[in-house]
Scaffold this motif. Structure first.
Motif, mmCIF file in Angstrom:
data_model
loop_
_atom_site.group_PDB
_atom_site.id
_atom_site.type_symbol
_atom_site.label_atom_id
_atom_site.label_comp_id
_atom_site.label_asym_id
_atom_site.label_seq_id
_atom_site.Cartn_x
_atom_site.Cartn_y
_atom_site.Cartn_z
ATOM 1 N N UNK A 198 0.858 -1.185 0.000
ATOM 2 C CA UNK A 198 0.000 0.000 0.000
ATOM 3 C C UNK A 198 0.894 1.236 0.000
ATOM 4 N N UNK A 199 0.559 2.198 -0.827
ATOM 5 C CA UNK A 199 1.349 3.423 -0.924
ATOM 6 C C UNK A 199 0.425 4.621 -0.778
ATOM 7 N N UNK A 200 0.752 5.494 0.165
ATOM 8 C CA UNK A 200 -0.047 6.691 0.397
ATOM 9 C C UNK A 200 0.851 7.921 0.376
ATOM 10 N N UNK A 201 0.248 9.087 0.231
ATOM 11 C CA UNK A 201 0.982 10.336 0.301
ATOM 12 C C UNK A 201 1.285 10.677 1.761
ATOM 13 N N UNK A 202 2.463 11.226 2.022
ATOM 14 C CA UNK A 202 2.808 11.662 3.381
ATOM 15 C C UNK A 202 2.066 12.937 3.761
ATOM 16 N N UNK A 203 1.634 13.708 2.769
ATOM 17 C CA UNK A 203 1.188 15.070 3.028
ATOM 18 C C UNK A 203 -0.302 15.320 2.803
ATOM 19 N N UNK A 204 -0.948 14.513 2.006
ATOM 20 C CA UNK A 204 -2.372 14.709 1.717
ATOM 21 C C UNK A 204 -3.096 13.371 1.793
ATOM 22 N N UNK A 205 -4.415 13.419 2.027
ATOM 23 C CA UNK A 205 -5.204 12.188 2.121
ATOM 24 C C UNK A 205 -5.147 11.435 0.801
ATOM 25 N N UNK A 206 -5.416 12.121 -0.294
ATOM 26 C CA UNK A 206 -5.340 11.523 -1.619
ATOM 27 C C UNK A 206 -4.024 11.945 -2.262
ATOM 28 N N UNK A 207 -3.258 11.013 -2.879
ATOM 29 C CA UNK A 207 -2.000 11.392 -3.527
ATOM 30 C C UNK A 207 -2.219 12.510 -4.547
ATOM 31 N N UNK A 208 -1.337 13.490 -4.550
ATOM 32 C CA UNK A 208 -1.477 14.610 -5.476
ATOM 33 C C UNK A 208 -0.666 14.408 -6.752
ATOM 34 N N UNK A 209 0.082 13.340 -6.846
ATOM 35 C CA UNK A 209 0.786 13.022 -8.079
ATOM 36 C C UNK A 209 0.547 11.563 -8.402
ATOM 37 N N UNK A 210 0.833 11.200 -9.636
ATOM 38 C CA UNK A 210 0.633 9.809 -10.048
ATOM 39 C C UNK A 210 1.689 8.914 -9.402
ATOM 40 N N UNK A 211 1.257 7.742 -8.975
ATOM 41 C CA UNK A 211 2.167 6.773 -8.367
ATOM 42 C C UNK A 211 2.043 5.448 -9.101
ATOM 43 N N UNK A 212 3.162 4.921 -9.559
ATOM 44 C CA UNK A 212 3.206 3.586 -10.152
ATOM 45 C C UNK A 212 3.761 2.632 -9.104
ATOM 46 N N UNK A 213 2.898 1.737 -8.645
ATOM 47 C CA UNK A 213 3.231 0.848 -7.535
ATOM 48 C C UNK A 213 3.611 -0.525 -8.054
ATOM 49 N N UNK A 214 4.878 -0.848 -7.956
ATOM 50 C CA UNK A 214 5.352 -2.178 -8.335
ATOM 51 C C UNK A 214 6.103 -2.805 -7.162
ATOM 52 N N UNK A 215 5.554 -2.577 -5.948
ATOM 53 C CA UNK A 215 6.152 -3.119 -4.730
ATOM 54 C C UNK A 215 5.327 -4.317 -4.275
ATOM 55 N N UNK A 216 5.988 -5.434 -4.044
ATOM 56 C CA UNK A 216 5.324 -6.660 -3.615
ATOM 57 C C UNK A 216 5.534 -6.875 -2.121
ATOM 58 N N UNK A 217 4.472 -7.346 -1.446
ATOM 59 C CA UNK A 217 4.595 -7.712 -0.031
ATOM 60 C C UNK A 217 5.103 -9.144 0.053
ATOM 61 N N UNK A 218 6.215 -9.344 0.784
ATOM 62 C CA UNK A 218 6.783 -10.681 0.933
ATOM 63 C C UNK A 218 6.627 -11.133 2.386
ATOM 64 N N UNK A 219 7.009 -12.362 2.650
ATOM 65 C CA UNK A 219 6.888 -12.917 4.005
ATOM 66 C C UNK A 219 7.692 -12.089 5.005
ATOM 67 N N UNK A 220 7.259 -12.176 6.261
ATOM 68 C CA UNK A 220 7.892 -11.382 7.316
ATOM 69 C C UNK A 220 9.372 -11.699 7.461
#
Length: 482
Positions: A198-220
């Protein structure tokens, strides 16, 4: 033959005198002097501030690149100009009228005040003051006015590259209306194993720029491995983030410089206004013009006092903050870094015993900056002698034992506890390792020092792991002898 031998004897005699001269001059910096054998050029000097006694010197008048030691000049010049409690003000102004329903008919103008630490939190406070005035919507545009400076012409390859691609935050571009240090921030949080993070903006509720998310969640049990960069096309900035993040771990913030700080401010502020229930019908625009003289103040927010700004600027060697502060020293409109550099040069050359200086920026990112160790000591001596400014000035330096930069935690315990310093680092076009600051001797006397080490195209890479212990050993001997 006899004549040739005579000339040889003269040459050898001159060489012997030269060697003796270098040895004498290097007295006190015996360890640092070894770097000269590897081809590095050095300017170093240490002295006691009460008597002026020189404890060690090596080519002390040789002008060299100081890298981020330049920030000491910016700190001193701004303190001299404004004092520790000065605050920069950011305003909302307008030529429009506010009706009985809370509608502002006309443009809402954010007048950038050159605050180097303006953040989303300050913008929220500014919006709250607007709401207290009764403004509920804007029938016009949000205008971001960067009339003082911006966009500032890039002077280094790093900043020029940032215009099209952002791979770091240290080379952020400059504007008098910048927010969040001219960088975008996103937070990467783990999701379900095997699924995207999950990727969110640090500064606003809704991201103010486009985000391309290619991050995978792996085992702990896995490891975090994130890569990010900001790219720019005809539609604006996009933050591309790839890699992996383990389930159950803490969120990771990502910071990358924006391609246009004033435009970033427009996007961020427009989003915050919407979240606060103050819609703007006309979107936003960026202007290099000052607001009309008839524009009325609607709301204002003051930033942090200069003493806090300098603590952050020096402790974390923040290039954006240093160069913004240097630009704040200029007068007029649409100033650039050479203008700021001239202000710093005027300040430096006014100091007793300083001499000429070349300062093209307030951060030291510009490799053309040139000062000598003797000149840096003149600056340090002048600030030490200013009782009202010295506490703020020295507070921005790091004590190796507990400073935020871990790489300086080297050398003897004496060095760790008795020295307050600022470092400077450049790797291109040549290696620069510079360090300057104050020390307290075992008997409690104050001293200052500066060591500037510059490489050439043919010298090897030089790390702080090699350099700092040499400086520490030499200063330790001086501190313990006095």
């Amino acid at each position: 033959m006899r004549r040739w031998l005579g000339r040889s004897s003269l040459f050898l005699g001159a060489l012997s005198l030269s060697v003796v001269s270098v040895v004498v001059q290097a007295a006190g910096f015996d360890h640092v002097a070894r770097l000269a054998d590897k081809g590095f050029v050095i300017s170093a000097q240490a002295r006691l501030l009460d008597s002026g006694e020189v404890l060690g010197a090596l080519n002390p008048s040789q002008p060299l690149s100081p890298a981020s030691v330049t920030k000491l000049y910016t700190a001193a010049a701004t303190l001299d100009r404004w004092g520790p409690q000065h605050r920069f003000t950011t305003r909302f102004v307008s030529t429009g009228t506010l009706d009985g329903n809370g509608v502002l008919h006309g443009d809402l103008v954010l007048e950038g005040g050159g605050d180097p630490a303006l953040t989303s939190e300050e913008l929220w406070r500014l919006i709250q003051k607007l709401r207290e005035l009764g403004v509920s919507s804007v029938d016009g545009q949000l205008v971001i006015s960067q009339w003082r400076f911006g966009p500032v012409t890039c002077e280094t390859s790093d900043r020029c590259k940032t215009q099209t691609e952002g791979t770091n935050a240290y080379a952020s571009l400059l504007s008098s209306a910048a927010v969040n240090y001219g960088s975008w921030c996103a937070t990467v949080m783990p999701g379900v194993v095997g699924q995207p993070a999950r990727i969110t903006s640090c500064d606003t509720v809704a991201p103010t720029l486009r985000i391309e998310n290619d991050v995978t969640t792996v085992a702990a049990s896995g490891s975090a491995d994130l890569y990010a960069k900001r790219v720019t096309d005809s539609q604006g900035d996009t933050l591309k983030i790839s890699g992996r993040i383990p389930a159950g771990t803490y969120p990771r913030p990502i910071y990358k410089a924006s391609s246009d700080p004033a435009d970033q401010t427009g996007q961020t502020l427009l989003s915050l206004l919407r979240q606060a229930g103050v819609p703007v019908s006309g979107g936003y625009a960026v202007s290099r013009q000052a607001p009309p003289s008839v524009a009325k103040d609607l709301a204002a927010v003051e930033g942090k006092p200069l003493q806090e700004l300098l603590l952050r600027t020096l402790n974390y060697s923040n290039n954006f903050m240093a160069d913004t502060l240097a630009l704040d020293l200029t007068s007029g409109t649409q100033q650039n870094l050479p203008d700021a550099g001239r202000e710093l040069e005027r300040f430096a050359t006014s100091l007793p015993g300083h001499g000429a200086a070349i300062l093209r920026s307030g951060s030291g990112l510009t490799p053309e900056n040139r000062v000598s160790a003797q000149s840096v000591n003149a600056l340090l001596n002048a600030m030490y002698g200013n009782a009202s400014l010295f506490p703020t000035f020295v507070a921005g330096m790091q004590v190796p034992a507990n400073g935020p930069m871990h790489f300086i935690r080297r050398g003897s315990q004496t060095f760790q506890d008795h020295v307050m310093l600022k470092t400077g680092t450049l790797n291109e076009p040549v290696t620069v390792r510079a360090v300057a600051g104050y020390f307290r001797t075992d008997s409690g006397r104050w001293g200052s020092f500066a060591v500037l080490v510059n490489g050439t195209a043919s010298t090897p890479y030089l790390s702080w792991r090699e350099t700092l212990p040499m400086v520490a050993d030499d200063l330790t001997a001086m501190i313990e002898r006095h």
